[in-house]
Design a protein around this motif. Structure first.
Motif, short mmCIF file in Angstrom:
data_model
loop_
_atom_site.label_atom_id
_atom_site.label_comp_id
_atom_site.label_asym_id
_atom_site.label_seq_id
_atom_site.Cartn_x
_atom_site.Cartn_y
_atom_site.Cartn_z
N PRO A 97 -0.64 6.33 4.61
CA PRO A 97 0.26 7.49 4.59
C PRO A 97 -0.33 8.74 5.22
CG PRO A 97 0.43 6.29 2.54
CD PRO A 97 -0.67 5.66 3.29
N PRO A 98 -1.60 9.12 4.96
CA PRO A 98 -2.13 10.34 5.60
C PRO A 98 -2.14 10.23 7.12
CG PRO A 98 -3.51 9.71 3.76
CD PRO A 98 -2.56 8.60 3.97
N ALA A 99 -2.47 9.05 7.65
CA ALA A 99 -2.49 8.89 9.10
C ALA A 99 -1.09 8.98 9.69
CB ALA A 99 -3.13 7.56 9.47
N ARG B 195 0.82 -1.21 0.00
CA ARG B 195 0.00 0.00 0.00
C ARG B 195 0.86 1.26 0.00
NH1 ARG B 195 -5.46 0.77 2.70
NH2 ARG B 195 -5.44 2.11 0.88
N ILE B 196 1.98 1.20 0.70
CA ILE B 196 2.86 2.37 0.69
C ILE B 196 3.48 2.55 -0.69
CG2 ILE B 196 4.97 3.32 1.68
CD1 ILE B 196 4.26 1.97 4.29
N PHE B 197 3.88 1.45 -1.34
CA PHE B 197 4.43 1.55 -2.69
C PHE B 197 3.40 2.12 -3.66
CE2 PHE B 197 7.80 -1.69 -1.60
CZ PHE B 197 8.86 -0.82 -1.84
N THR B 198 2.15 1.66 -3.57
CA THR B 198 1.13 2.16 -4.49
C THR B 198 0.82 3.62 -4.26
OG1 THR B 198 -0.59 1.35 -2.98
CG2 THR B 198 0.05 -0.09 -4.80
N SER B 199 0.97 4.10 -3.01
CA SER B 199 0.75 5.52 -2.76
C SER B 199 1.82 6.39 -3.43
CB SER B 199 0.73 5.78 -1.25
OG SER B 199 2.01 5.55 -0.68
N LEU B 200 3.00 5.77 -3.71
CA LEU B 200 4.07 6.51 -4.37
C LEU B 200 3.98 6.43 -5.89
CD1 LEU B 200 7.03 5.37 -2.09
CD2 LEU B 200 5.89 7.58 -2.05
#
Length: 869
Positions: A849-851, A517-522
């Motif tokens: 990421p926002p949290a 999920r962190i990779f997809t946010s980038l």
């Protein structure tokens, strides 16, 4: 009567089949949804790999052995994360260049698959799908392929994934019905019964036979015909059919459903023997009612005839009763008279009696007896004569030991005195041979005594056997009770093991999901074309859906194991409604809906976080299943015997829920088909709502009308307004500092490399300086006095080490205690409470990421305020 029985039987059968067809259709829909979900899980993987530059480059030139090995390992790693069966890279000539099963003896590497339809489809149309038995592995599976294109749009080759569906057949084994899946040729390729697999619903045409042979779709399997006969069309969507090969003893209800995007059909064969039994009972009941009506008419007519005869027969009945009473009064006199007239003492009037009978006169001498009396006591003939004193017979019995132990003369005198007194008696006596006699004596009107001896040995034996049987049954009941107690303990242990297993499995699954999920946010920052961003959004939605399912499973596991803590207090409901509105207003507007939360200043008593979870599930479902109109959230006071309550209601204008499904939707993985195509839900939200309601003691309810909408509500007790202290709203972090993370020095301690790499990239994008990103041993080795960072991001589970213990050792080596944020995939309430008591930050994985950014900013701003003070 026969016509009535036939009509009732047909009506009952049709009604029962109509209801059964609807129930079986819902079951078939659930099987279809499960099958589509299993395929959808891997749908995007070939599309993502088709964009990989390394795979594109491998199709443009001949590969060396090192390059092939590198590609094999890459596909093996991708396959391990997705749990697919096999990933294969194929050039445009149909030859497999690399595969994830390169380590197996039956590897795909080097094989020619140009004849397979999924290869030709991908090369000509861009994508393909095909079900068949693998030529290399011999295992059947579902193949999904995606063309790999060069920058100019030309096709370089394709990437294919093979999905195993045997687990789906294992799930079907739990169903008592026969579940089948057939392809476009009518070949059954999936079934929960082995004898039904690889059978033909109809004969193959010459073209279909040639196609199956050319593609080697079912390898060397022999396709046998399915022999059946359609009896009639049932009410609803099914048909009644009889099968002779494979053979089924009774007709079954046959329902079919087309699966979208695959040209497959799902079949379900349901046993209807209980429906036929219902039809038979209905016919019997109808015949019984008809006969009851006829008998009622006959009964009324008979009553009329009896009323006419009643008066005439009354006098005759009185006469008969008078004669019978007279006969009863003279019966005993007749017995004595008959005995006196007999020369031998045997009375013909007593011979028909099954008991032994003896009659004595007032002088206690024999008057009469029957042969049964002689048989019971085996008296010699010389003793049995009229006028013989009864004392002689008693003394004869005493010599044989029939009077028991003790003084014989006293026993004889006691019996004689009893006869002289004329007192009636009744008792039992056991003889030496085991015979039990019931002795009953009564005085005669003119003196004398009549005694009868009945053999009750069989009765006593039966009573004794019944007592033994009762004792045996009590013992068996005790044993069964003990067995049930043990079974209950084993079931409770199995349930506890299942709960621990689910929690552990979810924890392990959340680790790679957090990194993904962190990779997809980038990804959006590195993609320049709209197609790539759209694909990234789809991947993120898929991961978010998987995240929701795992989080929901973890919540259910925590509730079942009792680890979910409840903090009940009094609070105003206005803040809760405001949070719900802020969280869902934009989502509702995006779906073309209007969300309105009616303000309320009421004070309720509950757990604010868990109550917010219930309302968020209600509002989320309302948005998901409503296509137009508005959604209203409001409160309604209600008076109950146990105190005043507030019912918080969520109204929507969706399609409504059928009454038959209003209880089922609160079960796990139950969901309707009316939701948005890209947001169909996980089927766990309402199951969590029901468990939270039971945990908090709040009643959960639903009212729904088809075509008009639904109302979901939760009833919460009113709280004490005086106990709620006014709170001052703190300014948001954005008003205090524009960029609190810019240039911040951070240490990140994590033992999972993918998660560590993804989080470091995210922190650097926010402007942070990641001074160290390593596991626990490396961090302890690098820590020195004076090199402490401004913030520590720390995973709780670091292999064999515990995160808070590692933080304590780091602080000892630094000589100071920088702020720390704990990251964990387990929602442990005890750890969360300890972190709050020590002033540490706490976030549950997968980290959004926002949290994370908000918590880091809040931590830095709190530190600055503490320094200023």
């Amino acid at each position: 009567m026969l016509l009535c029985m036939f009509a009732a039987s047909r009506i009952a059968l049709q009604t029962s089949l109509h209801d059964e067809s609807q129930s079986v259709q819902r079951q078939l829909t659930l099987h279809a949804q499960a099958m589509l979900q299993r395929v959808d899980r891997y749908r995007t993987l070939p599309e993502v790999l088709a964009l990989d530059n390394q795979l594109k480059d491998a199709l443009t030139h001949p590969l060396s052995a090192a390059e092939v090995d590198k590609l094999n390992r890459k596909l093996e790693q991708a396959n391990g994360a997705s749990r697919a069966s096999t990933l294969t890279l194929i050039d445009k000539g149909g030859r497999a260049l690399a595969a994830s099963n390169w380590r197996d003896s039956h590897t795909n590497v080097g094989e020619d698959y140009s004849f397979r339809p999924y290869v030709t489809q991908a090369l000509s149309h861009g994508s393909g799908r095909f079900y068949g038995i693998g030529m290399t592995t011999g295992l059947p599976g579902y193949f999904l392929s995606q063309a790999i294109r060069a920058d100019d749009g030309s096709v370089l080759g394709l990437i294919a994934i093979k999905i195993l569906l045997q687990e789906l057949e294992g799930e079907w084994l739990q169903s008592p019905d026969i579940v089948l899946a057939s392809d476009e040729h009518g070949v059954i390729f999936l079934s929960n019964r082995d004898e039904w697999r690889y059978r033909l619903l109809q004969p193959l045409s010459a073209k279909d036979q040639q196609e199956v042979q050319d593609t080697h779709q079912y390898a060397d399997q022999t396709l046998q015909p399915l022999s059946y006969r359609l009896n009639q069309t049932a009410e609803g969507r099914g048909v009644l059919a009889s099968f002779s090969q494979p053979q089924l003893a009774d007709p079954v209800l046959w329902l079919r459903m087309d699966l979208p995007e695959s040209r497959w059909q799902l079949h379900l064969l349901h046993d209807i023997s209980h429906n036929q039994s219902t039809s038979h009972w209905a016919a019997i009941a109808a015949g019984g009612l008809w006969l009851a009506a006829a008998l009622l008419v006959l009964y009324i007519r008979q009553r009329q005839r009896l009323a006419a005869l009643r008066q005439r027969s009354r006098k005759e009945l009185e006469t008969v009763l008078h004669q019978h009473a007279q006969e009863l009064r003279t019966a005993q006199d007749g017995i004595v008279q008959a005995a006196k007239q007999a020369e031998t003492g045997l009375s013909r009037s007593l011979q028909h009696l099954p008991q032994g009978v003896v009659v004595v006169d007032p002088q206690l001498r024999l008057v009469a007896w029957n042969s049964r009396y002689i048989e019971l006591f085996r008296y010699p003939p010389e003793l049995m004569r009229v006028g013989q004193p009864i004392e002689t017979l008693i003394r004869h019995n005493a010599k044989r030991g029939l009077l028991g132990k003790g003084d014989v003369d006293q026993a004889i005198q006691r019996r004689l005195e009893h006869l002289r007194s004329g007192s009636p008696h009744l008792h039992e006596s056991a003889k030496g041979d085991g015979t039990v006699l019931e002795i009953r004596g009564n005085p005669l009107p003119d003196g004398g005594f009549v005694t009868s001896y009945a053999d009750i040995t069989s009765y006593k034996n039966t009573a004794r056997e019944l007592r033994n049987l009762a004792d045996t049954l009590e013992q068996r009941i005790a044993e069964r009770t003990h067995d049930l107690a043990q079974a209950k303990q084993e079931a409770e242990r199995a349930n506890r093991y299942k709960t621990r297993f689910v929690a552990s499995a979810v924890h392990d699954l959340l680790q790679p999901l957090n990194a993904a999920r962190i990779f997809t946010s980038l990804l959006p920052a590195y993609l320049q074309d709209d197609a790539g961003r759209l694909l990234a959004q789809r991947v993120d939605k898929s991961l978010a859906s998987q995240d929701a399912i795992l989080t929901s499973l973890l919540d259910i596991s925590r509730m079942e194991s009792g680890q979910l803590e409840v903090h009940v207090r009094d609070f105003t409901i206005s803040s809760l409604l405001e949070v719900v509105h802020n969280n869902f207003a934009l989502q509702a507007e995006h779906e073309g809906l209007s969300l309105r939360c009616i303000p309320s200043q009421l004070v309720v008593r509950s757990d604010e976080a868990l109550l917010r979870r219930i309302l968020q599930n209600f509002v989320s479902n309302a948005i998901r299943y409503s296509h137009k109109g508005r959604i209203v959230v409001g409160c309604r006071r209600e008076h109950r015997p146990n105190g005043d309550h507030v019912r918080i209601e969520v109204h929507d204008q969706g399609p409504g829920i059928p009454p038959a499904l209003q209880k089922e939707i609160f079960e796990e993985f139950r969901r309707l088909d009316e939701g948005h195509a890209d947001d169909r839900g996980t089927g766990l939200g309402l199951a969590i709502v029901e468990r939270l309601g039971k945990l908090l003691g709040h009643e959960i309810g639903l009212r729904s009308t088809l075509g008009k909408g639904s109302i979901f509500w939760v009833s919460v007790p009113l709280g004490n307004a005086a106990a709620v202290a006014p709170t001052l709203q703190e300014p948001s972090p954005s008003t205090r500092s524009d960029s609190p993370l810019q240039g911040a020095a951070i240490w990140y301690v994590e033992d999972d490399p993918p998660t560590r790499d993804a989080t470091c990239a995210l922190l650097q994008r926010w402007g942070c300086k990641v001074l160290l990103a390593a596991n626990a041993p490396e961090a302890l080795a690098h820590a020195q006095p004076g090199n402490a960072p401004q913030l520590v991001l720390l995973d709780v589970h670091l292999g064999q080490l515990y995160g808070p213990d590692v933080y304590a050792q780091l602080c000892d080596r630094w000589g100071q205690q920088p702020p720390v944020i704990l990251l964990t995939a387990e929602g442990d309430s005890t750890l969360r409470r300890q972190a709050a008591e020590r002033g540490w930050g706490f976030l549950a994985k997968p980290v959004r990421p926002p949290a994370l950014r908000a918590l880091m900013s809040q931590t830095f701003l709190r530190g600055r305020e503490g320094g200023n003070q």
